[in-house]
Design an enzyme around this catalytic site. Structure first.
Site, mmCIF file in Angstrom:
data_model
loop_
_atom_site.group_PDB
_atom_site.id
_atom_site.type_symbol
_atom_site.label_atom_id
_atom_site.label_comp_id
_atom_site.label_asym_id
_atom_site.label_seq_id
_atom_site.Cartn_x
_atom_site.Cartn_y
_atom_site.Cartn_z
ATOM 1 N N GLU A 59 0.855 -1.234 0.105
ATOM 2 C CA GLU A 59 0.108 -0.075 0.098
ATOM 3 C C GLU A 59 0.808 1.529 0.080
ATOM 4 O O GLU A 59 1.665 1.383 0.999
ATOM 5 C CB GLU A 59 -0.665 0.039 1.217
ATOM 6 N N ARG A 117 5.863 -13.111 9.654
ATOM 7 C CA ARG A 117 6.469 -11.758 9.384
ATOM 8 C C ARG A 117 7.640 -11.735 10.041
ATOM 9 O O ARG A 117 8.160 -12.396 11.058
ATOM 10 C CB ARG A 117 5.422 -10.736 9.688
ATOM 11 N N LYS A 168 3.808 1.034 10.613
ATOM 12 C CA LYS A 168 3.753 2.163 9.811
ATOM 13 C C LYS A 168 3.356 3.611 10.445
ATOM 14 O O LYS A 168 3.823 4.768 10.295
ATOM 15 C CB LYS A 168 3.140 2.008 8.412
#
Length: 577
Positions: free
Chosen positions: A41, A284, A294
């Site tokens: 994104e 992850r 983020k």
């Protein structure tokens, strides 16, 4: 028999994802075609966690002769912009990967909208006017079934009209949503009539104000994968619970694609034969002393707690690049930690080990004095200059050497001298001998302090017959120190970076993250001296400052002012997870 044994051993060394891909190829699934995608994104800069996904997505395609596309998940216009798109592309290329094609979720906005209209007409979606709080309460809990929305059975024509009005800008943001009608009693909370569209009254970085409704991630992601022909959709473990929804929406899409219609553009999309995209999840990357959120990284930038997204203390790829990490070191680190089905935390030392291994074999050895004191060799001629050869990299004989100037006055590290020293200190103290790197053995004869007691100068005599490479009559010393010539040194600024957080797992700490910041994460030294070889250095060039650590030239360097960032110290060991 031996061949089969080798094949079995090779299989064992593969990650579970590689084993899955090879099994799919053996079965001829998807016409033995491999296609992956990296779908970031564009709402921030990529970090080291994204590097793990990049290495997997692009690496699988490379290894098995497939293709990997770059697709921007640009369905949140109020958080996304072109700056992030450009930065993401730059980071992927810097890591050493190339995409086959570039796609955007926004490429499919019309088709996804048409698909949503199809679902409304099929009685599989409805417009809900409840608030977010009401819907959350109405969904129940993991152990208690949800209750139907009062709008769940509203007439199809009414939902259809409202959905068009939502997109025409006639409905305010947050007033209505489009929900898929699935199962409010499902044990999987994601199946309890999830949102598939919401209103966002904000210009999109590609489509401007053409759209007022935007698809949710779960509604856009699987369909985009299918439309592009992705065979292996690789995601991190938090998407395990989303996988049934991913599969369901693709099934619904295929059903609708097989229903001819002249009313929309949806039927122009391709229905693939012998093809089914599959989502597979991997762990992850979590690093000690690092925060990957983020939102928190953006907060660090906005509050100017760091100098920007590329601050060398940040876990962003551009931050690691500025700090002096290399693409190979990051790829080697990712290969080292591998891919599993279980989350865990990797020690930061493993990342440091990877870059240290790479820089040890590639970086030029130079001299730099970070905390200087003047050394005067009292018996060396005042105007004499000797040039000594300094090997560029002993790990690589073909790297050659460069010249360094030796004069009467030198800079050495203050820590290499002690006024009072015990028997374990082998460097300079009065009456003790050391070797100056690449040159002579010297004997300390004295020192000078100012009125405040600060060390000003150290004095020594050199032994002419002990030049490096000459017989020295069996004279041995226990220490070698580095130096730069006062007359030939170049002044520089050196930035010593350390971990940004003081606790091992800051993301799990309940305290305000401001309390966890390391006040000594950056120490700036402005009175440093480096050998003149470095006056021709270019930004991002790597060096080993002998006896000090690995550094690179910061892009802030300009107008003759050199600024070096410490990438990592010389010493350290691999920490096994």
């Amino acid at each position: 028999m031996e061949k089969n044994t080798n094949q079995e051993e090779n299989k064992k060394s593969l990650s579970f994802i590689e084993q899955m891909v090879e099994n799919d190829l053996d079965k001829g699934l998807n016409d033995s075609r491999i296609q992956t995608r990296f779908p970031p994104e564009p709402n921030g800069y990529l970090h080291i966690g994204h590097a793990k996904a990049i290495c997997l997505d692009f690496g699988i395609a490379q290894r098995y002769g497939g293709v990997c596309n770059l697709r921007f998940d640009d369905t949140n216009p109020d958080k996304e912009n072109v700056e992030y798109v450009d930065a993401i592309m730059e980071d992927i290329k810097w890591l050493g990967f190339e995409w086959d094609k570039v796609f955007y979720a926004s490429d499919y906005f019309q088709q996804l909208f048409d698909f949503a209209v199809r679902l409304i007409k099929a009685g599989k979606a409805y417009v809900d006017e409840q608030s977010a709080e009401e819907i959350a309460k109405q969904k129940g809990t993991p152990t208690q079934a949800g209750t139907d929305s009062p709008y769940r059975n509203r007439p199809i024509e009414e939902s259809l009209d409202l959905f068009y009005r939502m997109n025409n800008g006639e409905v305010s943001e947050g007033a209505m949503t489009l929900r898929a009608k699935i199962d409010m009693a499902s044990p999987n909370m994601h199946f309890r009539d999830p949102y598939i569209y919401r209103i966002v009254d904000y210009p999109h970085h590609r489509t401007g104000t053409d759209w007022k409704v935007y698809p949710m991630y779960d509604f856009a992601h699987g369909q985009s994968d299918y439309l592009e022909g992705v065979t292996h959709s690789l995601c991190t473990l938090e998407f395990v619970v989303h996988r049934p929804l991913y599969d369901l929406f693709i099934d619904w899409m295929i059903d609708e694609l097989n229903k001819p219609s002249q009313e929309d553009n949806f039927t122009s999309l391709k229905v693939y034969d012998n093809y089914r995209t599959r989502q597979t999840e991997f762990n992850r990357l979590n690093l000690t002393y690092t925060m990957m959120s983020k939102r928190k990284l953006l907060q660090l930038v906005n509050e100017q707690l760091v100098s920007g997204w590329d601050d060398p203390r940040m876990p962003t790829i551009c931050g690691l690049r500025r700090r002096g990490y290399t693409p190979l070191s990051i790829r080697n680190f990712i290969n080292m930690i591998g891919y599993t089905k279980f989350d865990g935390t990797v020690e930061y030392e493993q990342l440091e080990y990877a870059v240290r291994e790479d820089l040890n074999s590639t970086s030029k050895r130079v001299a730099a004095v970070l905390n200087p004191v003047k050394l005067v060799i009292t018996n060396y001629p005042e105007n004499k200059v000797e040039l000594f050869d300094s090997v560029n990299n002993p790990e690589n004989p073909s790297s050659g050497s460069h010249k360094i100037a030796f004069t009467r006055e030198l800079y050495i590290e203050q820590d290499d001298f002690r006024e009072v020293a015990d028997k374990t200190f082998y460097r300079l103290t009065v009456g003790q001998e050391v070797r100056l790197r690449c040159s002579y053995i010297i004997k300390c004869t004295g020192f000078k302090k100012d009125d405040d007691g600060n060390l000003v100068e150290v004095y020594a005599e050199y032994l002419p017959d002990t030049k490096t490479g000459m017989p020295d009559s069996g004279r041995k010393v226990k220490a070698t120190i580095h130096w730069v010539s006062v007359a030939h040194a170049v002044k520089a600024e050196v930035r010593l970076y350390d971990r940004l957080f003081t606790v091992k797992e800051p993301a799990d700490d309940e305290r305000d993250f401001h309390e966890l910041l390391n006040p000594n994460s950056l120490i700036t030294l402005t009175e440093c001296y480096v050998e003149e070889e470095l006056q021709n250095a270019v930004p991002y060039e790597h060096f080993q400052f002998q006896r000090v650590g690995y550094f690179n030239l910061d892009p802030d360097s300009k107008d003759g002012k050199l600024i070096f960032n410490r990438t990592v110290s010389l010493k350290g060991g691999r920490i096994k997870s």
